[in-house]
Design a protein around this motif. Structure first.
Motif, PDB file in Angstrom:
ATOM      1  N   GLY A 150      -0.862  10.826  -9.669  1.00  0.00           N
ATOM      2  CA  GLY A 150      -2.099  10.354 -10.265  1.00  0.00           C
ATOM      3  C   GLY A 150      -2.344   8.894  -9.943  1.00  0.00           C
ATOM      4  N   VAL A 151      -3.158   8.268 -10.768  1.00  0.00           N
ATOM      5  CA  VAL A 151      -3.452   6.844 -10.585  1.00  0.00           C
ATOM      6  C   VAL A 151      -2.180   6.040 -10.772  1.00  0.00           C
ATOM      7  N   ASN A 152      -1.859   5.198  -9.799  1.00  0.00           N
ATOM      8  CA  ASN A 152      -0.643   4.394  -9.882  1.00  0.00           C
ATOM      9  C   ASN A 152      -0.785   3.161  -9.002  1.00  0.00           C
ATOM     10  N   ILE A 153       0.133   2.220  -9.215  1.00  0.00           N
ATOM     11  CA  ILE A 153       0.200   1.031  -8.370  1.00  0.00           C
ATOM     12  C   ILE A 153       1.557   1.041  -7.681  1.00  0.00           C
ATOM     13  N   ASP A 154       1.551   1.123  -6.368  1.00  0.00           N
ATOM     14  CA  ASP A 154       2.766   1.078  -5.548  1.00  0.00           C
ATOM     15  C   ASP A 154       3.773   2.167  -5.907  1.00  0.00           C
ATOM     16  N   GLY A 155       3.337   3.210  -6.586  1.00  0.00           N
ATOM     17  CA  GLY A 155       4.220   4.313  -6.905  1.00  0.00           C
ATOM     18  C   GLY A 155       5.171   4.072  -8.055  1.00  0.00           C
ATOM     19  N   CYS A 156       5.064   2.925  -8.709  1.00  0.00           N
ATOM     20  CA  CYS A 156       6.007   2.616  -9.791  1.00  0.00           C
ATOM     21  C   CYS A 156       5.320   2.349 -11.111  1.00  0.00           C
ATOM     22  N   VAL A 157       4.080   1.976 -11.095  1.00  0.00           N
ATOM     23  CA  VAL A 157       3.341   1.681 -12.317  1.00  0.00           C
ATOM     24  C   VAL A 157       2.261   2.735 -12.500  1.00  0.00           C
ATOM     25  N   THR A 158       2.273   3.397 -13.648  1.00  0.00           N
ATOM     26  CA  THR A 158       1.262   4.395 -13.956  1.00  0.00           C
ATOM     27  C   THR A 158       0.530   3.985 -15.232  1.00  0.00           C
ATOM     28  N   GLU A 159      -0.414   4.810 -15.632  1.00  0.00           N
ATOM     29  CA  GLU A 159      -1.172   4.494 -16.841  1.00  0.00           C
ATOM     30  C   GLU A 159      -0.316   4.574 -18.094  1.00  0.00           C
ATOM     31  N   LYS A 160       0.910   5.118 -17.980  1.00  0.00           N
ATOM     32  CA  LYS A 160       1.833   5.097 -19.111  1.00  0.00           C
ATOM     33  C   LYS A 160       2.333   3.677 -19.380  1.00  0.00           C
ATOM     34  N   ASN A 161       2.279   2.825 -18.344  1.00  0.00           N
ATOM     35  CA  ASN A 161       2.743   1.448 -18.497  1.00  0.00           C
ATOM     36  C   ASN A 161       1.734   0.564 -19.218  1.00  0.00           C
ATOM     37  N   GLN A 168      -5.873  -3.086  -7.613  1.00  0.00           N
ATOM     38  CA  GLN A 168      -5.631  -2.606  -8.970  1.00  0.00           C
ATOM     39  C   GLN A 168      -4.666  -3.510  -9.715  1.00  0.00           C
ATOM     40  N   GLY A 169      -4.765  -3.448 -11.032  1.00  0.00           N
ATOM     41  CA  GLY A 169      -3.829  -4.172 -11.877  1.00  0.00           C
ATOM     42  C   GLY A 169      -3.595  -3.407 -13.164  1.00  0.00           C
ATOM     43  N   VAL A 170      -2.657  -3.880 -13.943  1.00  0.00           N
ATOM     44  CA  VAL A 170      -2.347  -3.246 -15.218  1.00  0.00           C
ATOM     45  C   VAL A 170      -2.040  -4.332 -16.235  1.00  0.00           C
ATOM     46  N   ILE A 171      -2.503  -4.121 -17.470  1.00  0.00           N
ATOM     47  CA  ILE A 171      -2.151  -5.000 -18.575  1.00  0.00           C
ATOM     48  C   ILE A 171      -1.222  -4.214 -19.488  1.00  0.00           C
ATOM     49  N   MET A 172      -0.001  -4.714 -19.630  1.00  0.00           N
ATOM     50  CA  MET A 172       1.041  -4.037 -20.395  1.00  0.00           C
ATOM     51  C   MET A 172       1.263  -4.746 -21.722  1.00  0.00           C
TER      52      MET A 172
END
Length: 271
Positions: free
Chosen positions: A68-79, A93-97
């Motif tokens: 699914g949606v991920n960043i570099d194969g290690c960060v997903t929307e679960k993060n 893309q980015g993620v706020i954890m």
């Protein structure tokens, strides 16, 4: 542009009896005595437990890459919460954890990725910080990414923002601190070498972490940057016995000391 150059004069990277039978007294050869056939009493019994069995290496199955949606194969929307941003024709893309009113923007090294910084990001989230990790926008100067991400955190409701970077990300963090329209809570540079002139204008608390055998960020240049940061509200230098660079420090022998230094600095200046 000269202001953003690493200023390093050293970019050296870093890398198997067969004997005859005795004769008779007359000098004639004596007949060889018959060799009795072995019996069960003379043949040692070898049990199965005494036989060495070659060790077998269990097959390892690589972790499946997220589909699914991920960043570099290690960060997903679960993060955390994903976002996209576009500049210079490039969309990344980015993620706020995590949660909380104090946040951290992470800027990684030139050949790094968000995956390399998850060990530190996870610890900061566990400590109560909101952490922003994002793919680098290679069409922009690194500090422009850092400025944009710090601004995004503020708009997301973060009251205080720290800038944490490795190598060129450390330099970008120092530069971004002077370009943001609001004061940052602190700057942490891990194996980063900014221009001493840029460090001289830094007013935010400043933590510099480095390995004393790092060929990419030599200890003398790191010391020069630290010495120049005389306007910093609270400058600290942590020099560790290591040749690891930037995020490699998170998995080396000095990792516990690196994590402790970073989290102690954040906790000191979060209020």
């Amino acid at each position: 542009m000269g202001r953003h150059a690493l200023g390093l004069g050293v970019l050296a990277m870093l890398l198997t009896a067969c004997g005859g039978t005795a004769g008779s007294g007359s000098g004639e050869l004596a007949a060889s005595p018959a060799v009795p056939a072995p019996t069960s009493s003379t043949v040692p019994t070898v049990t199965s437990s005494a036989v060495a069995t070659p060790a077998t290496t269990p097959a390892t199955t690589p972790a499946p890459r997220p589909t699914g949606v991920n960043i570099d194969g290690c960060v997903t929307e679960k993060n955390g919460t994903f976002f996209t941003y576009k500049r210079g024709g490039t969309t990344t893309q980015g993620v706020i954890m995590g949660k909380g009113s104090v946040g951290v923007v992470v800027s990684y090294e030139r050949r790094g990725s968000v995956c390399d910084w998850l060990p530190l990001a996870d610890r900061m989230v566990d400590a109560g910080y909101r952490v922003l990790l994002a793919d680098r926008n290679n069409s922009a100067e690194p500090e422009e990414d850092t400025v944009a991400m710090a601004t995004r955190l503020r708009k997301a409701g973060v009251a205080k923002v720290f800038l944490v970077g490795g190598s060129v990300g450390g330099q970008a963090s120092v530069l971004a601190a002077g370009e943001l329209p609001f004061p940052v809570a602190g700057v942490i540079s891990i194996s980063g070498v900014a221009e001493p002139g840029d460090a001289a204008t830094l007013k935010a608390p400043f933590l510099q972490v480095d390995g004393d055998q790092d060929d990419i960020a030599p200890a003398d240049l790191v010391q020069a940057v630290y010495d120049a940061a005389t306007e910093s509200a609270d400058r600290q230098l942590v020099m560790l016995p290591s040749r690891e660079h930037a995020s490699a420090l998170f998995t080396g022998d000095q990792a516990p000391k690196v994590f402790r230094a970073v989290l102690t600095f954040l906790d000191k200046h979060r209020d």
